[in-house]
Design a protein around this motif. Structure first.
Motif, PDB file in Angstrom:
ATOM      1  N   UNK A   1       0.885  -1.156   0.000  1.00  0.00           N
ATOM      2  CA  UNK A   1       0.000   0.000   0.000  1.00  0.00           C
ATOM      3  C   UNK A   1       0.928   1.212   0.000  1.00  0.00           C
ATOM      4  N   UNK A   2       1.045   1.844  -1.132  1.00  0.00           N
ATOM      5  CA  UNK A   2       2.088   2.862  -1.314  1.00  0.00           C
ATOM      6  C   UNK A   2       1.640   4.249  -0.920  1.00  0.00           C
ATOM      7  N   UNK A   3       2.065   5.220  -1.693  1.00  0.00           N
ATOM      8  CA  UNK A   3       1.673   6.604  -1.432  1.00  0.00           C
ATOM      9  C   UNK A   3       0.880   7.122  -2.622  1.00  0.00           C
ATOM     10  N   UNK A   4       0.226   8.245  -2.389  1.00  0.00           N
ATOM     11  CA  UNK A   4      -0.801   8.715  -3.310  1.00  0.00           C
ATOM     12  C   UNK A   4      -0.266   8.946  -4.733  1.00  0.00           C
TER      13      UNK A   4
ATOM     14  N   UNK B   1       1.529   7.085  -6.709  1.00  0.00           N
ATOM     15  CA  UNK B   1       2.839   6.586  -7.140  1.00  0.00           C
ATOM     16  C   UNK B   1       2.887   5.089  -7.429  1.00  0.00           C
TER      17      UNK B   1
ATOM     18  N   UNK C   1       4.789   3.808 -10.459  1.00  0.00           N
ATOM     19  CA  UNK C   1       6.250   3.927 -10.364  1.00  0.00           C
ATOM     20  C   UNK C   1       6.816   2.838  -9.455  1.00  0.00           C
ATOM     21  N   UNK C   2       6.133   2.573  -8.353  1.00  0.00           N
ATOM     22  CA  UNK C   2       6.594   1.506  -7.450  1.00  0.00           C
ATOM     23  C   UNK C   2       6.529   0.166  -8.181  1.00  0.00           C
TER      24      UNK C   2
ATOM     25  N   UNK D   1       6.654  -0.388 -11.318  1.00  0.00           N
ATOM     26  CA  UNK D   1       7.693  -0.447 -12.353  1.00  0.00           C
ATOM     27  C   UNK D   1       8.999  -0.964 -11.762  1.00  0.00           C
TER      28      UNK D   1
ATOM     29  N   UNK E   1       1.072  11.906 -13.908  1.00  0.00           N
ATOM     30  CA  UNK E   1       2.343  11.796 -14.613  1.00  0.00           C
ATOM     31  C   UNK E   1       2.803  10.346 -14.719  1.00  0.00           C
ATOM     32  N   UNK E   2       2.715   9.618 -13.618  1.00  0.00           N
ATOM     33  CA  UNK E   2       3.166   8.219 -13.631  1.00  0.00           C
ATOM     34  C   UNK E   2       2.261   7.374 -14.515  1.00  0.00           C
TER      35      UNK E   2
END
Lengths: 337, 626
Positions: A71-74, A76, A79-80, A82, A108-109
């Motif tokens: 569970x990453x950040x808003x 992203x 990108x994680x 990838x 963007x990602x």
């Protein structure tokens, strides 16, 4: 290479021990169950499955899957993911995201992951609202939509996720209603089979802050008349009576009725998801009657991983550097005695 | 003007031996000054001198020709003794145009030599350099030895019989003329540079011929025209025996990671976005696909670190490289890496700030950002390299600490050491310390991702693809045992404290701080990071001059600080903390050690400390107590 037999899983193998905490009646439950049912059909080992999410209601998804997950950040997660995939190409990597997460803060990602065509699956829960922050308009909310942050109506025109994705070079784009688990399961399996970035937009109803946002297309009573579920190689026919279809009239798609004005089934466009040219796919994505669901685009193209692998193999083959010492002592060195 | 009137002639062939010399090459950003300087320093290093270099170039790639802000410079300090800085005051200035002369004259020692290309002292160029009168004619340079050379004309003359050259290629090779002259003056062989030219322009024989001819022309010009009073030489320095190479700080950083990856048996992943002055690390690592390096140029700084977090989750040695503004963008993701406790190295090659600041100038002003620039209680390891060549060691050390303690590590370098170069006694991977990691490869009963090593408190590293260890991590607070999401108040406090304690315990794994020179006494000079060369040189000079009551402690480990820091501080009457910022490390020390009075010496000009400013300051402080 020896292939080890893959255990026959059931959906239960993919359910974690965590209590699911979405609002009762949320389409997210349907998506979760569809994923848990699709995974055993994919021929992947459970330990090779990774779910990466951003922030938002949808992004709690990894906690409920008994696989590897983050569970990453808003915004992203692409990108994680990838990084995960580049680090270990054997993994089946899934990005779970929402309309705010992927199209606003993570825009963007989102476009760059599609441009690169890395072999990931992105499941976009589009409910045209911010749920977790309790009801602000999102980049897919409609103009005029009244929300907590647009009490007099939204003045910001929306993105169409599909249009944006195809514009960014997406090779695989599918759309499916949040209340059609069978189709969803099929599409998840197909997206895993697809080599490249597979984007699946789910029209997901938010029962609390945007209830009924897709009812005009997804309600059981109207679904067959308002949705056209496309399949590669099949004519694009819809309607309860299976009598409506799509034809090209100059540069526009047009709905015709089979049997009227001399139109026969042969006149109906056959869906070609694998066409490299996305023009017709864009037109399908833009259509609002009928709303196109199913796999709209599935163009097989070289992936980022394949490009990198080829390049790495060539560099390795041609290089005299096998160990760091070969590099450190190469070129201009000198001795001090 | 008759040059010979200005210069006392010496007998030809006389060679004077010098201990050290500082040479600065300056010209337009397109004049090839970086290359000229690099060639001179490499040649000197191979001759056996100790060297230190520092480039000074504008942020603009090709600033308008002849302008003051378009001047590009390269300084070389070579010596037969230990050289720790690129030097302050210049013994020889080579100025290819009036703007270069104007902006660099301040640095030349009175009475010392300036070589100018008189062909560039045109009315137009003088105006661009804001000279009202020609300094070569108005007597303003009377305090220097001026060597006037029509370098452009002489270069053209040397090349009149070479076919296939356009005018631009001809004038662009005049830097070789200057280099040839300096080679003669300092008694250096031309072979290294001729080899270099042959390799660099392999497919362009006419360019090889042109550059070689002009280099030789400059050399013989200096020899035969007797314009130059002396030739000098600097005999080889006493350095530890071994195989050396000249290395720039950024390359050394990149190589440290290569070594760490090989030693640890992990694949190296770099997620990065171009930013001055850190980009050379990316440039270096993308070359090394043969070692399996995965260097990913991302769409932005955030994707750079996020992809590295993904790679760390999947089991790679993951790093991301940036400079100050990029570290600001990476802050949230760095907090995630800290929260989920993954090994990750973040390199911040500091530059002048705030905001875009001074991208090509050096500063140490990101220390507090590195320490505290995240939301919540978010401690990470912070270490700093201190010389161009020890960037290798600290990149290696950062990797080792990240992997062994399961935490992000910020490695601070700066533009000064990143772009500076120095001899590096080549290290082999065999002689580097072991790197362990916390990977779990077998199914354990009751596996929990947040099970910790009792000593270090580092958690388990179970990577995707390992059967039976499936688990979820994330930015939400997690239960201390299971790792599942937890909002329990006591659990949050416990986890916050254990994450802090884990970093504190790193003290048990890092070297103690030691003082160089005086072990106790009147003044302890304290520095950190890239100021080592300047501070060491200043304190050494004072000790040589009899100020044996001054000690010097240089910190490479900032968070946590070495265990014995307070004990060392107690041994000195005064402590002065010297930094290229407005006082950041000194405030960190004040937080930790409130019983001391910390004096400060700060400089915020985008430039390194000069030797004289330091020695004067330190002398004042000790003379009061005497």
């Amino acid at each position: 290479m020896e292939t080890t037999a893959i255990k026959q899983y059931t959906f239960k193998d993919f359910a974690s021990d965590q209590e699911v905490r979405w609002c009762p009646g949320c389409d997210d439950y349907v998506i979760l169950r569809s994923m848990q049912k699709a995974l055993p059909e994919m021929g992947v080992k459970k330990e090779d499955v990774v779910f990466i999410s951003g922030i938002g209601c949808s992004s709690r998804f990894p906690y409920y899957m008994d696989t590897y997950g983050m569970h990453g950040i808003h915004g992203r997660a692409p990108a994680i993911a990838t990084g995960v995939k580049l680090a270990n190409p054997n993994l089946s990597v899934w990005v779970i995201t929402g309309d705010g997460d992927s199209l606003a803060i993570g825009g963007n990602h989102f476009i760059h992951v599609l441009r690169r065509n890395i072999d990931l699956n992105i499941i976009l829960f589009n409910n045209e609202i911010y749920g977790l922050t309790k009801g602000q308009f999102s980049p897919t909310s409609l103009v005029g939509q009244k929300t907590k942050s647009s009490p007099y109506g939204n003045t910001q025109p929306p993105f169409s996720p599909g249009e944006l994705a195809l514009g960014a070079g997406a090779r695989f784009f599918a759309r499916v209603g949040g209340n059609t688990p069978k189709e969803m399961t099929t599409i998840f399996i197909e997206s895993e089979k697809f080599k490249g970035t597979a984007l699946v937009e789910i029209l997901q109803n938010c029962v609390i802050f945007n209830d009924g946002c897709f009812t005009q297309y997804t309600d059981k009573a109207v679904r067959e008349d308002k949705q056209l579920y496309v399949e590669h190689g099949k004519p694009m026919i819809f309607g309860k009576e299976r009598d409506k279809g799509l034809v090209l009239n100059k540069l526009k798609l047009e709905v015709v009725t089979i049997g009227e004005n001399g139109v026969t089934q042969e006149d109906i466009l056959v869906h070609d998801a694998k066409d490299s040219d996305p023009t017709l796919h864009q037109m399908l994505v833009r259509l609002d009657y009928p709303l196109i669901t199913g796999i709209i685009r599935s163009f097989d193209d070289i992936t980022l991983g394949e490009r990198e692998d080829d390049l790495t193999a060539a560099v390795k083959f041609n290089s005299k550097f096998k160990k760091t010492n070969d590099l450190f002592f190469s070129g201009e060195t000198y001795e001090v005695k | 003007m008759n040059v010979e009137n200005k210069i006392a002639k010496n007998t030809k062939g006389q060679i004077e031996v010098l201990e050290a010399v500082v040479i600065r090459f300056v010209g337009d950003s397109g004049d090839g000054m970086q290359l000229t300087g690099t060639q001179f320093s490499d040649t000197s290093a191979m001759f056996g001198n100790d060297v230190a270099t520092f480039p000074n170039y504008p942020a603009e790639i090709r600033a308008p020709q002849g302008s003051l802000y378009g001047v590009s410079g390269f300084q070389v300090h070579i010596g037969s003794m230990e050289i720790n800085t690129p030097g302050d005051d210049v013994d020889l200035l080579v100025a290819m145009n009036p703007a270069g002369l104007k902006t660099n004259l301040y640095a030349v020692k009175p009475g010392h030599t300036i070589i100018v290309d008189t062909d560039s002292f045109t009315k137009k160029n003088l105006e661009k350099a804001q000279y009202k009168t020609n300094p070569l004619e108005d007597g303003s340079l009377a305090n220097y030895r001026i060597i006037e050379v029509g370098m452009t004309t002489l270069t053209k003359e040397a090349l009149k019989n070479v076919d296939g050259l356009d005018n631009k290629s001809i004038t662009r090779s005049k830097n070789m003329f200057a280099l040839g002259m300096v080679y003669w003056m300092y008694h250096r062989a031309r072979e290294h540079t001729i080899d270099f030219i042959n390799k660099k322009f392999k497919s362009k024989p006419e360019i090889i011929e042109a550059n070689t001819k002009v280099l030789n022309a400059g050399y013989y010009f200096a020899e035969t025209l007797e314009l130059i009073p002396n030739a000098y030489t600097i005999v080889p320095a006493k350095m530890a025996p071994g195989t050396y190479r000249i290395i720039m700080g950024n390359a050394a950083t990149a190589w440290g990671f290569l070594a760490a990856a090989e030693k640890s048996g992990l694949e190296l992943f770099l997620g990065s976005y171009p930013i001055t002055p850190a980009t050379d690390i990316l440039h270096e690592l993308v070359k090394h696909k043969h070692f399996g390096v995965k260097a990913f140029q991302a769409e932005d700084e955030i994707a750079g670190i996020s992809s590295a977090i993904g790679a760390a989750f999947a089991g790679d040695l993951a790093i991301t490289t940036t400079s100050g503004p990029g570290l600001a963008l990476k802050g949230e993701a760095l907090g995630l890496a800290m929260m989920i406790e993954l090994p990750l190295v973040v390199v911040n090659v500091q530059r002048g700030g705030p905001s875009t600041g001074l991208p090509t100038k050096t500063e140490q002003s990101d220390l507090l950002q590195a320490m505290y620039g995240r939301n919540g209680e978010s401690p990470v390891i912070v270490i700093a390299a201190s010389t161009p060549s020890n960037c290798f060691n600290f990149a290696y050390e950062a990797s080792k600490l990240a992997l062994e303690h399961m935490t992000p590590v910020i490695l601070l370098t700066d533009g000064y050491i990143a772009n500076g170069s120095a001899p590096w006694k080549i290290k082999t991977v065999d002689e580097m310390p072991e790197i362990r990691n916390n990977k779990v490869s077998e199914i354990k009963e009751n596996f929990h991702p947040y099970d910790r090593d009792q000593k270090s408190l580092a958690r388990n590293w179970a990577i995707p693809g390992t059967p039976g260890l499936e688990h979820r991590v994330g930015g939400l607070e997690k239960d201390k045992v299971t790792g599942n999401v937890s909002y329990v108040p006591e659990n949050h406090e416990y986890m916050t404290k254990i994450r802090a304690e884990k970093i504190k315990r790193v003290q048990n794994y890092i070297p103690e701080i030691a003082s160089e020179f005086a072990q106790k006494g009147d003044l302890l000079v304290v520095g950190w990071g890239g100021t080592y060369g300047s501070l060491y040189t200043a304190v050494k000079q004072l000790n040589d001059d009899g100020f044996t009551n001054i000690g010097y402690a240089h910190f490479n480990y900032i968070n946590p600080l070495p265990k014995n820091t307070e004990d060392l501080f107690k041994k000195f009457k005064k402590i002065i903390v010297c930094e290229l910022n407005n006082g950041q490390f000194v405030n960190v020390l004040r937080i930790h050690f409130n019983g001391f009075e910390f004096l400060q010496h700060n400089k915020i000009q985008g430039l390194p400390f000069s030797n004289s400013e330091l020695t004067e300051k330190f002398k004042q402080l000790v003379s009061v107590s005497e």
